[in-house]
Design an enzyme around this catalytic site. Structure first.
Site, short mmCIF file in Angstrom:
data_model
loop_
_atom_site.label_atom_id
_atom_site.label_comp_id
_atom_site.label_asym_id
_atom_site.label_seq_id
_atom_site.Cartn_x
_atom_site.Cartn_y
_atom_site.Cartn_z
N CYS A 71 27.85 -21.94 -31.31
CA CYS A 71 29.00 -22.69 -30.81
C CYS A 71 29.88 -21.72 -30.02
O CYS A 71 30.05 -20.56 -30.40
CB CYS A 71 29.78 -23.27 -31.98
N CYS A 180 -12.32 1.10 16.66
CA CYS A 180 -12.58 0.43 15.38
C CYS A 180 -12.15 1.31 14.20
O CYS A 180 -11.84 0.80 13.13
CB CYS A 180 -14.04 0.03 15.25
N HIS A 472 -19.97 2.42 13.86
CA HIS A 472 -18.98 1.35 13.95
C HIS A 472 -18.36 1.11 12.58
O HIS A 472 -19.04 1.13 11.56
CB HIS A 472 -19.69 0.09 14.45
#
EC number: 3.4.19.12
Lengths: 505, 95
Positions: A71, A180, A472
């Site tokens: 409360c 790449c 690559h």
């Protein structure tokens, strides 16, 4: 008062929450509320915890579960589920209560939890205080827009929704002539979740005068990747900046992707501080830039004197772990004892195929330095033979492993194509410095701390196809939990777990 | 209070006092987020809100609708792990 713009998403509660709190907001209410939070909701200190443990039970039935509420007007604790607090509220006409678990304020008149700005403010502050006392620091709390952000959101009504299958963030990169090696790393970086979050939330404040800040360019790159455009992006500005800041990578010949990764991280780390480089640039131990926060780990090197067994330890920062492979001219020594066998990390060991764990075991094995490389021992005060061992002292959030496939020794230049199998989930515990200490002290069971477990999930794999002279690079990256995509310059294709795990790595 | 609930209360007291309760809560939070439980229930909450209407829905509506689902959906592995932790703690601090 409710404001509802035409997008039907935002609802704002009025400043006072509900009118019934006004009866509470008198005299020294703020301090009283703070005390309640400190003692019964977020007990930070040992003292308050003790008090909470003893007193936080329902005054009617003694239970501590059942959504206990306190409360706000008097000292009464009651169950919410069993309606004990409701009874109290009715009898005493105390219409406000606080949830002891989450700190929410309940109004019995409105019959719902209410959100009062002032009370919320106090709640947040007390929670932060408690965290600090507990030594937890700042915890995750959901984003709440500021006034300015609300304005921006209203003026820009277009929204992007992330579904489980959306492919936002995937974009091809045009190859500008053997670039790449750069594209593959960019794909990996733009799909590093922490990096992505940093850039998409605009966290970089540029201090550089010229237009040559690589971090700004990265920021731009993230914007491009997450813009939703499907056409491949042309990273010419990025390439130009890389040439400017990492001269050794300039030119149109094929370069080494790993070298690019390290160079890129280095330049980003330096540019993160803008013009305030000074000492911080060359001292990763002191730097708190996003690159260091994500990628920097600590490698411990222990040199043990064979005579007096004194150990001299150094810890060096690292951004990646470069691993030797079997078949290279540096011998792949037999694996050290203490490894957990070939089923660690669930890697496949098809008829002697090497695993990533094997490579890591080799990397962290004790190495006898031989009579030709005696170390001056501070214990013996003379040159003695020694063994050296590397272990992980501090793990980075994102760990990069580099398999040294390119051999550049005096005699030969070649690529080692031995297949190395790697797992989707990697546990670094056996390679930690602390594990080694535990083994030495005879402890084999290690308690696992849920926040600092040493487990990693794979999210990017960069592969090189071809030979040393002409090859690559491509990258596999993972989106969401288990969707893999192969990035081959401008072409993105869906890939399976198997594709990724079967690749050379 | 029954013997069972007395024991529960004592255990809870010990856990709270030593701060272990907070740690367990954090562990639970992390585990439930990791396994997707939190996201699933968040979606369920949104459904309830849509159903009841944003203007009228209360926290109690959500609690009533979501609690049973939430309890059922907790993975056994999480329950097991927490139980283990609690057992270990009690073993360590037995009086």
């Amino acid at each position: 008062m409710v404001f509802r713009p035409n997008e039907k998403t935002y609802v704002y509660v009025s400043n006072t929450g509900c009118p019934h709190v006004n009866g509470f907001k008198v005299d020294n209410w703020k301090q009283n509320l703070r005390v309640i939070y400190q003692c019964f909701v977020w007990s930070g200190s040992a003292e308050t915890r003790k008090r909470k443990a003893k007193s936080c039970v329902c005054h009617m039935c003694g239970a501590h579960l059942n959504r206990l509420h306190s409360c706000l007007y008097c000292v009464f604790f009651g169950c919410f589920t069993k309606k004990h607090i409701h009874e109290h509220a009715k009898n005493k006409r105390h219409n406000l209560a606080i949830d002891l678990l989450y700190g929410g304020i309940y109004c019995f008149v409105c019959q719902d939890y209410i959100y009062d700005k002032d009370m919320e403010q106090i709640a947040k502050e007390e929670q932060r205080k408690a965290w600090k006392l507990q030594g937890v620091g700042e915890k995750y709390s959901s984003w709440e827009p500021t006034k300015r952000e609300l304005e921006l959101l209203r003026h820009n009504p277009k929204r992007r929704k992330m579904t489980t299958n959306c492919t936002i963030g995937l974009r091809g990169l045009i190859n500008l002539g053997n670039t790449c090696f750069m594209n593959c790393i960019v794909q990996a970086l733009t799909h590093t979740p922490l990096l992505r979050d940093f850039f998409l939330s605009d966290r970089h404040k540029c201090e550089m005068q010229s237009n040559s800040c690589l971090v700004c360019e990265m920021s731009q790159l993230f914007q491009e990747f997450y813009s939703g455009h499907r056409s491949p992006h042309i990273p010419f500005r990025l390439l130009h900046l890389v040439w400017t800041h990492a001269r050794h990578l300039a030119g149109y010949e094929q370069q080494d992707a790993h070298e690019f990764l390290i160079a890129a991280l280095d330049v980003l780390h330096r540019h993160c501080k803008g013009d305030d480089n000074g000492k911080k640039a060359n001292n990763p131990n002191n730097c708190n830039c996003i690159i260091d926060q994500i990628f920097t780990g600590g490698l411990q090197s222990d040199v043990t004197c064979q005579v007096c067994h004194g150990v001299s330890t150094t810890i060096d920062p690292f951004w990646d772990i470069s691993l030797d492979l079997p078949g290279s001219s540096t011998p792949f020594w037999p694996l050290s004892p203490g490894g957990d066998g070939s089923t660690l990390n669930g890697e496949s060991h098809l008829s002697g195929a090497t695993t990533l764990t094997d490579c890591l075991r080799r990397f962290t094995r004790p190495e006898h330095l031989g009579s030709g490389a005696k170390i001056k021992c501070s214990g013996c005060h003379s040159y003695q033979e020694s063994t050296k061992q590397l272990t992980m002292k501090k793990l980075p959030i994102v760990a990069c492993f580099h398999l040294k496939r390119f051999e550049h020794s005096a005699k030969l230049r070649r690529k080692i194509i031995t297949y190395v199998s790697f797992p989707l989930e990697l546990d670094m515990t056996p390679f930690m410095a602390s594990s080694k200490e535990n083994r030495m002290n005879g402890q084999y069971q290690q308690s696992v701390d849920v926040f600092n477990d040493n487990k990693y999930s794979l999210f990017a794999v960069v592969n090189h196809q071809g030979t040393l002279e002409s090859g690559h690079y491509t990258t596999f990256i993972r989106q969401h939990m288990d969707q893999w995509f192969k990035c081959d310059d401008a072409i993105i294709t869906k890939a399976s777990n198997k594709d990724v795990l079967d690749s050379e790595g | 209070m029954s013997k069972d609930s007395k024991m529960r209360a004592t255990i809870n007291q010990k856990l709270t006092e030593m701060g272990e309760r907070e740690r367990l809560k954090e562990l639970l939070r992390a585990k439930l987020t990791e396994c997707g439980w939190r996201d699933q229930l968040k979606a369920n909450c949104k459904d309830v809100i849509k159903e009841k209407g944003l203007e009228h829905v209360t926290v109690e509506d959500l609690v009533v609708e979501i609690t049973p689902k939430g309890r059922v959906l907790v993975p056994d592995s999480v329950k097991k792990e927490l139980l283990q932790r609690i057992r270990a703690f009690l073993a360590q601090h037995a009086t």
